[in-house]
Design a protein around this motif. Structure first.
Motif, PDB file in Angstrom:
ATOM      1  N   ALA A   1      25.110  12.125   5.194  1.00  0.00           N
ATOM      2  CA  ALA A   1      25.988  11.803   4.072  1.00  0.00           C
ATOM      3  C   ALA A   1      25.573  12.637   2.881  1.00  0.00           C
ATOM      4  CB  ALA A   1      25.902  10.315   3.728  1.00  0.00           C
ATOM      5  N   ARG A   2      26.523  12.898   1.997  1.00  0.00           N
ATOM      6  CA  ARG A   2      26.240  13.641   0.778  1.00  0.00           C
ATOM      7  C   ARG A   2      26.095  12.658  -0.384  1.00  0.00           C
ATOM      8  NH1 ARG A   2      30.485  14.775  -2.822  1.00  0.00           N
ATOM      9  NH2 ARG A   2      32.466  13.796  -2.280  1.00  0.00           N
ATOM     10  N   GLY A   3      25.336  13.086  -1.348  1.00  0.00           N
ATOM     11  CA  GLY A   3      25.242  12.283  -2.554  1.00  0.00           C
ATOM     12  C   GLY A   3      24.368  11.056  -2.431  1.00  0.00           C
ATOM     13  N   ILE A   4      23.278  11.116  -1.653  1.00  0.00           N
ATOM     14  CA  ILE A   4      22.346   9.987  -1.607  1.00  0.00           C
ATOM     15  C   ILE A   4      21.457  10.041  -2.848  1.00  0.00           C
ATOM     16  CG2 ILE A   4      20.303   9.102  -0.437  1.00  0.00           C
ATOM     17  CD1 ILE A   4      21.611   9.467   2.139  1.00  0.00           C
ATOM     18  N   ARG A   5      21.397   8.923  -3.549  1.00  0.00           N
ATOM     19  CA  ARG A   5      20.635   8.847  -4.801  1.00  0.00           C
ATOM     20  C   ARG A   5      19.599   7.745  -4.675  1.00  0.00           C
ATOM     21  NH1 ARG A   5      22.099   5.699  -9.369  1.00  0.00           N
ATOM     22  NH2 ARG A   5      20.909   6.249 -11.228  1.00  0.00           N
ATOM     23  N   ILE A   6      18.370   8.042  -5.084  1.00  0.00           N
ATOM     24  CA  ILE A   6      17.260   7.095  -4.991  1.00  0.00           C
ATOM     25  C   ILE A   6      16.892   6.635  -6.396  1.00  0.00           C
ATOM     26  CG2 ILE A   6      14.835   6.820  -4.368  1.00  0.00           C
ATOM     27  CD1 ILE A   6      15.263   8.660  -2.047  1.00  0.00           C
ATOM     28  N   ILE A   7      16.800   5.314  -6.568  1.00  0.00           N
ATOM     29  CA  ILE A   7      16.385   4.703  -7.832  1.00  0.00           C
ATOM     30  C   ILE A   7      14.995   4.134  -7.609  1.00  0.00           C
ATOM     31  CG2 ILE A   7      17.010   3.090  -9.649  1.00  0.00           C
ATOM     32  CD1 ILE A   7      19.813   2.998  -8.433  1.00  0.00           C
TER      33      ILE A   7
ATOM     34  N   ASP B   1       0.807  -1.226   0.000  1.00  0.00           N
ATOM     35  CA  ASP B   1       0.000   0.000   0.000  1.00  0.00           C
ATOM     36  C   ASP B   1       0.834   1.267   0.000  1.00  0.00           C
ATOM     37  OD1 ASP B   1       1.014  -0.560   2.484  1.00  0.00           O
ATOM     38  OD2 ASP B   1      -0.700   0.278   3.578  1.00  0.00           O
ATOM     39  N   VAL B   2       2.150   1.185  -0.207  1.00  0.00           N
ATOM     40  CA  VAL B   2       3.031   2.353  -0.181  1.00  0.00           C
ATOM     41  C   VAL B   2       3.337   2.765  -1.612  1.00  0.00           C
ATOM     42  CG1 VAL B   2       5.260   3.263   0.551  1.00  0.00           C
ATOM     43  CG2 VAL B   2       4.029   1.656   2.016  1.00  0.00           C
ATOM     44  N   LYS B   3       3.161   4.047  -1.911  1.00  0.00           N
ATOM     45  CA  LYS B   3       3.458   4.576  -3.231  1.00  0.00           C
ATOM     46  C   LYS B   3       4.953   4.868  -3.362  1.00  0.00           C
ATOM     47  CE  LYS B   3      -1.047   6.724  -4.079  1.00  0.00           C
ATOM     48  NZ  LYS B   3      -1.770   7.981  -4.402  1.00  0.00           N
ATOM     49  N   VAL B   4       5.463   4.627  -4.555  1.00  0.00           N
ATOM     50  CA  VAL B   4       6.887   4.853  -4.793  1.00  0.00           C
ATOM     51  C   VAL B   4       7.214   6.343  -4.708  1.00  0.00           C
ATOM     52  CG1 VAL B   4       8.739   4.587  -6.476  1.00  0.00           C
ATOM     53  CG2 VAL B   4       7.055   2.776  -6.197  1.00  0.00           C
ATOM     54  N   SER B   5       6.287   7.178  -5.120  1.00  0.00           N
ATOM     55  CA  SER B   5       6.553   8.621  -5.120  1.00  0.00           C
ATOM     56  C   SER B   5       6.791   9.168  -3.721  1.00  0.00           C
ATOM     57  CB  SER B   5       5.381   9.364  -5.764  1.00  0.00           C
ATOM     58  OG  SER B   5       4.165   9.087  -5.069  1.00  0.00           O
ATOM     59  N   ARG B   6       6.283   8.488  -2.713  1.00  0.00           N
ATOM     60  CA  ARG B   6       6.476   8.977  -1.347  1.00  0.00           C
ATOM     61  C   ARG B   6       7.936   8.877  -0.912  1.00  0.00           C
ATOM     62  NH1 ARG B   6       2.529   6.146   2.696  1.00  0.00           N
ATOM     63  NH2 ARG B   6       3.671   7.574   4.075  1.00  0.00           N
ATOM     64  N   ILE B   7       8.586   7.780  -1.255  1.00  0.00           N
ATOM     65  CA  ILE B   7       9.991   7.630  -0.852  1.00  0.00           C
ATOM     66  C   ILE B   7      10.909   8.463  -1.737  1.00  0.00           C
ATOM     67  CG2 ILE B   7      10.498   5.603  -2.268  1.00  0.00           C
ATOM     68  CD1 ILE B   7      12.091   4.519   0.098  1.00  0.00           C
ATOM     69  N   VAL B   8      10.499   8.715  -2.986  1.00  0.00           N
ATOM     70  CA  VAL B   8      11.312   9.581  -3.851  1.00  0.00           C
ATOM     71  C   VAL B   8      11.344  11.002  -3.306  1.00  0.00           C
ATOM     72  CG1 VAL B   8      11.504  10.537  -6.164  1.00  0.00           C
ATOM     73  CG2 VAL B   8      10.859   8.153  -5.860  1.00  0.00           C
ATOM     74  N   ALA B   9      10.227  11.454  -2.727  1.00  0.00           N
ATOM     75  CA  ALA B   9      10.162  12.816  -2.187  1.00  0.00           C
ATOM     76  C   ALA B   9      10.997  12.990  -0.933  1.00  0.00           C
ATOM     77  CB  ALA B   9       8.710  13.188  -1.886  1.00  0.00           C
ATOM     78  N   LEU B  10      11.481  11.881  -0.352  1.00  0.00           N
ATOM     79  CA  LEU B  10      12.241  11.957   0.904  1.00  0.00           C
ATOM     80  C   LEU B  10      13.749  11.917   0.676  1.00  0.00           C
ATOM     81  CD1 LEU B  10      10.127   9.526   3.129  1.00  0.00           C
ATOM     82  CD2 LEU B  10      10.045  12.007   3.081  1.00  0.00           C
TER      83      LEU B  10
END
Length: 955
Positions: free
Chosen positions: A545-551, A526-535
């Protein structure tokens, strides 16, 4: 002696002197090369001797040698004293150990001696001094704190365990803050030092301890509450049953059951107190409290019968109210103080149905094997018999049953049934965290590239030798850049941050790469992918840390990827890539060892299949190293007959080491002397020459009846054509100075040159739309993006964001032509020294007698009046003749009576250089006057008739 003999003797003497000098130089060179190893071995030996002297220290030796000075060692007094010394290193060992123990830090000085030994080991292994310096700092802190702590004590051995420095620090502290304060300060400092030595982060250690204590305390408290509540309920049920006359009625019913069967409608029901007590058990309820109350009231009003049955497993004991339509005798006569009892049915929810059938089950089919001896099967055929059997148990048996029940409810975390059990979720002390799974990297098969045939015979009958892999630096020993503790810490911070935003994770997998670690998070349904991308920014702050990238999502997987930088990045050397089976036995025509993926897998791609490569990134992000990696891979794989290079370097310094390859790998031009192009105008000429070469090759392919260069070379091996790799190190500078004159040949080559074996590698540090235009971008499907400054630059290169989160120093995103999303790689490192050694080795060999010559471009003007070649305007001046447009320019100036360069540019459609040169020629032949600042030149001829007369004289 004859002259010939003297000359021969002098020659032999000079040869012997030369050999002796060479041997001396070789010895000095070897000695300088082994200087670090010799110094390290000496330090390790010194550390070992000092450690032996300290361990063997004896206070008795001080009294023996205290009156003997160093100058008396070799006298009779010294020899006599040395014979009485117990130290195995003799007089010198006793002197040194006494000085170190008494005047420094006592026996803890041995820690400093071990640090000296570690310095020797680091020098011997030629390692970086960072780790040795860290060990030294910790050794000084530990030895000083230990000596100071012993200085506060009053034991007999405190003197030798503290030394002079330890006693001094202890005295100062005890005098300043008292003995107790000194103990507190020193112990606190010792604890902090231990934490820093283990974790290097006080906050991380504190968080870990608090997190562990909080979870364990909460879990223990919840277990105790559950156990206490269940025990109280059972005690209340037992007391209520014993005090009521329903117990006697149950006993009589049990005795009657032995002689004749009893149906559910004839069996007396348990007391209401028993049902009330059992309802307080912390087990999952299949009905709500309101439903339970309503059904209890209904059962009391209609005096319905009860049927009690146990579930098939003691780990699941739901309470379900079940009424029957058959009335039963009231117990009001025998127990006036109680109303009609509530009927209970202990059965699974799936078996609940309105039926009068007997649903009771034998206890032997329900309880575990160890519980069968506690009850008889004949005594539990009805609900009343079960209640009676339950009430006859002792307190210890009830406690055991409750403990087993609660233990099963909180039992194995790996059971899929428990994971979905509502009781399990309800009773958990803390939300369950998924275990992290570490994905092992595929094991690369090592190989020795020098095992291949290193010498090949060329068409010109000379031998070309491939460079040895020993010219490159050895890779560093393989070490895990991330520890298990760091992985667990990353996982904890990730889950804590996601839990705040109500994002549930069901599975976590980690892949440790040379520069970053990829966490694959499988989200709840029930979790949308867009929610974790916005974080993304929130996670970067939480991870510090610097440079965290979400795929989001990972291509081909049901998971979201979070790339977190490693605390200690690993350097990927080019030698580790070339010394692999994947590169050695590659079937590619032009293989390029780009680097390693996040999974530590060697990544090699074929330039022929790309077929052109666009490279972009900020200054210092690794573009030039990436070009060196590409060229080094081709030099190790291809001979001069297989590939040729055209290098364009407007910065003049990046590709300079490849000048040595002018006789082997670099192409040559008809009208240019240099082979590495640094001037923009000459770069346009070079690109036009390559464009002409492309047209000539297409003509040859058409005559041969083949479609590509590979087929042509297979059909005509004696006339095989080499691949041509055009490398442009800085496109932005060329676009600024030449503009469209550069864009047109690059676009045409990118569109057509693939089939004839011409491939482009274009790099720029300014990835803007005016540099990487739409025409160029459309013809470069394969792209590499290093670290850039903004998301706009990332979209310009890759059509997506992500490059702005890279870490620099070779961290890159590679977008193949066949994949929709980029791949993160750590570029292989090639140093300038390695490039110079490689090119020097190739330059020392014999090259082809004739260099590969590119044809001269066409010197025609384009339809818009501009020259196709950017620097052909100099031809007229170089020959000393008047410009072809001289007469027309003179008439234009005389007609307008205005002499300006801008007029010639606008009316004759000339470039600035050519127009200025024509204006100088007009001044030379007296048509216009000298320049007057910003004003137009004065026209000296007033009419066209006078101009015609002047032109006739010039003709």
């Amino acid at each position: 002696m004859p002259t010939s003999e003297r000359e021969s003797s002098s020659v032999s003497q000079s040869k012997s002197k030369r050999k002796a000098k060479q041997a001396k130089l070789a010895f000095l060179s070897a000695l300088s090369a082994r200087q670090s190893e010799l110094l390290g071995a000496a330090l390790m030996l010194l550390s070992l001797l000092l450690l032996i002297a300290l361990v063997a220290y004896s206070p008795d030796d001080d009294s023996v040698i205290e009156n003997v000075s160093l100058f008396e060692i070799f006298t009779e007094v010294g020899r006599l004293a040395a014979s009485k010394v117990r130290n195995p290193l003799g007089f010198l060992g006793a002197k040194l150990s006494g000085a170190l123990v008494c005047t420094v830090l006592g026996y803890p000085t041995a820690i400093l001696v071990l640090a000296v030994g570690f310095w020797g080991w680091s020098l011997f292994r030629r390692r970086a001094p960072d780790k040795a310096l860290t060990v030294t700092i910790y050794a000084v802190l530990f030895s000083t704190l230990l000596a100071s702590l012993f200085g506060l004590t009053h034991f007999s051995f405190s003197q030798v365990m503290s030394g002079a420095i330890g006693r001094f620090i202890a005295t100062v502290l005890s005098t300043s803050v008292g003995t107790f304060g000194a103990w507190v300060i020193l112990l606190a400092l010792l604890g902090i030092t231990l934490v820093l030595c283990i974790d290097l982060d006080l906050q991380k250690t504190t968080d870990r301890l608090l997190y562990l204590f909080r979870n364990k305390a909460s879990e223990a408290q919840m277990r105790f509450k559950e156990w206490h509540k269940a025990r109280a309920a059972m005690r209340q049920a037992q007391q209520a049953a014993e005090s009521s006359e329903a117990g006697a009625e149950c006993d009589r019913a049990a005795s009657t059951a032995e002689s004749s069967p009893i149906t559910d409608t004839e069996a007396p029901a348990p007391t209401p107190h028993l049902s009330d007590a059992l309802s307080q058990l912390s087990v999952p309820m299949s009905t709500s409290s309101a439903q339970f109350a309503s059904e209890t009231a209904a059962s009391t009003e209609h005096t319905s019968a009860a049927s009690v049955a146990l579930p098939s497993s003691t780990s699941d004991l739901p309470l379900i109210v079940k009424n029957t339509s058959e009335p039963m005798p009231s117990l009001s006569e025998t127990s006036p103080q109680h109303s009609a009892p509530t009927a209970l049915s202990l059965e699974p929810p799936v078996l609940r149905e309105e039926s009068c059938a007997d649903t009771s089950l034998p206890l032997g089919d329900i309880l575990r094997e160890s519980d069968k001896e506690a009850f008889e099967a004949s005594a539990v055929k009805t609900s009343t018999n079960w209640a009676t059997a339950l009430l006859t148990q002792s307190d210890d048996s009830i406690d055991d049953i409750l403990q087993d029940y609660l233990g099963q409810k909180r039992g194995s975390l790996a059971s899929p049934n428990d994971a979905t059990d509502p009781a399990f979720t309800h009773h958990s002390a803390a939300p369950l965290e998924p275990e992290i799974t570490l994905i092992q990297a595929p094991e690369e098969v090592p190989a020795n590239l020098d095992d291949r045939p290193l010498e090949v015979e060329t068409k010109e009958k000379f031998t070309y030798q491939f460079p040895s892999i020993d010219l490159l630096l050895d890779p560093e020993p393989e070490q895990d850049p991330v520890s298990l503790e760091e992985l667990e810490e990353h996982k904890r911070r990730l889950l804590e941050k996601l839990r705040i935003y109500k994002i549930e994770i069901t599975r976590i997998e980690a892949t440790v790469g040379p520069r970053v670690t990829l966490f694959e998070l499988e989200l709840a349904p029930d979790v949308k992918v867009s929610r974790i991308v916005a974080l993304q920014d929130d996670l970067a702050m939480a991870m510090a840390a610097r440079g965290i990238r979400i795929i989001a999502p990972i291509p081909g997987k049901n998971a979201v990827g979070v790339e977190i930088p490693n605390h200690k990045p690993r350097i990927v050397r080019i030698k580790s890539l070339l010394n692999s089976e994947k590169f050695k036995h590659s079937k590619f025509k032009l293989p390029i060892a780009l680097g390693k993926t996040i999974a530590n897998e060697i990544f090699i791609d074929d330039l022929c299949k790309m077929p052109h490569l666009l490279v972009a990134g900020a200054t210092g992000s690794g573009k030039s190293v990436g070009i060196n990696t590409l060229l080094t891979s081709l030099l190790y794989f291809c001979s001069p007959e297989q590939v040729k290079f055209l290098l364009i370097d407007p910065k003049r310094v990046e590709l300079f080491p490849y000048q040595c390859l002018k006789d082997h790998f670099l192409v040559k031009f008809q009208d240019l002397e240099e082979q590495i192009i640094t001037d923009t105008s000459k770069a346009v000429y070079a690109l036009k020459s390559v464009e002409k070469e492309m047209d000539n090759r297409y003509e040859r392919l058409a005559k041969a009846g083949v479609r590509n260069l590979q087929a042509y070379n297979e059909k005509f091996p004696q006339e095989a054509l080499p691949f041509i790799v055009v490398v442009i190190d800085e496109l932005a500078d060329m676009m600024i100075t030449a503009g469209r004159e550069v864009e047109e040949p690059i676009a045409r080559l990118a569109q057509l040159a693939r089939a004839v074996g011409i491939h482009l590698v274009v790099a720029t540090q300014r990835p803007s739309v005016d540099v990487i235009t739409g025409v160029i971008k459309a013809n470069f499907p394969a792209r590499i993006a290093y670290q850039v400054a903004s998301k706009v630059d990332s979209r310009t290169i890759l059509d997506t964001v992500g490059a702005e989160q890279l870490l620099g120093n070779g961290d890159m995103l590679y977008l193949p032509a066949s994949q929709p999303k980029p791949i993160r790689l750590q570029n292989a490192l090639v140093t300038t020294e390695e490039v110079e050694a490689l090119t020097a080795f190739i330059a020392s060999q014999k090259g082809p007698s004739m260099a590969y010559l590119l044809p001269a471009p066409d010197m025609k003007a384009s339809g818009n009046g501009k020259s196709q070649v950017g620097w052909d305007d100099d031809d007229e001046e170089s020959t000393g003749e008047l410009d072809k447009m001289f007469a027309e320019a003179a008439r234009l100036v005389v007609r307008h009576q205005q002499g300006s360069v801008s007029l010639l540019q606008r009316r004759l459609k000339l470039g600035f250089g050519r127009a200025a040169r024509i204006m100088d020629q007009l001044e030379q032949y007296g048509i216009v006057g000298p320049p007057d600042g910003s004003k137009p030149r004065q026209v000296l001829i007033q009419s066209e008739a006078e101009l015609d007369a002047r032109l006739e004289k010039l003709a």
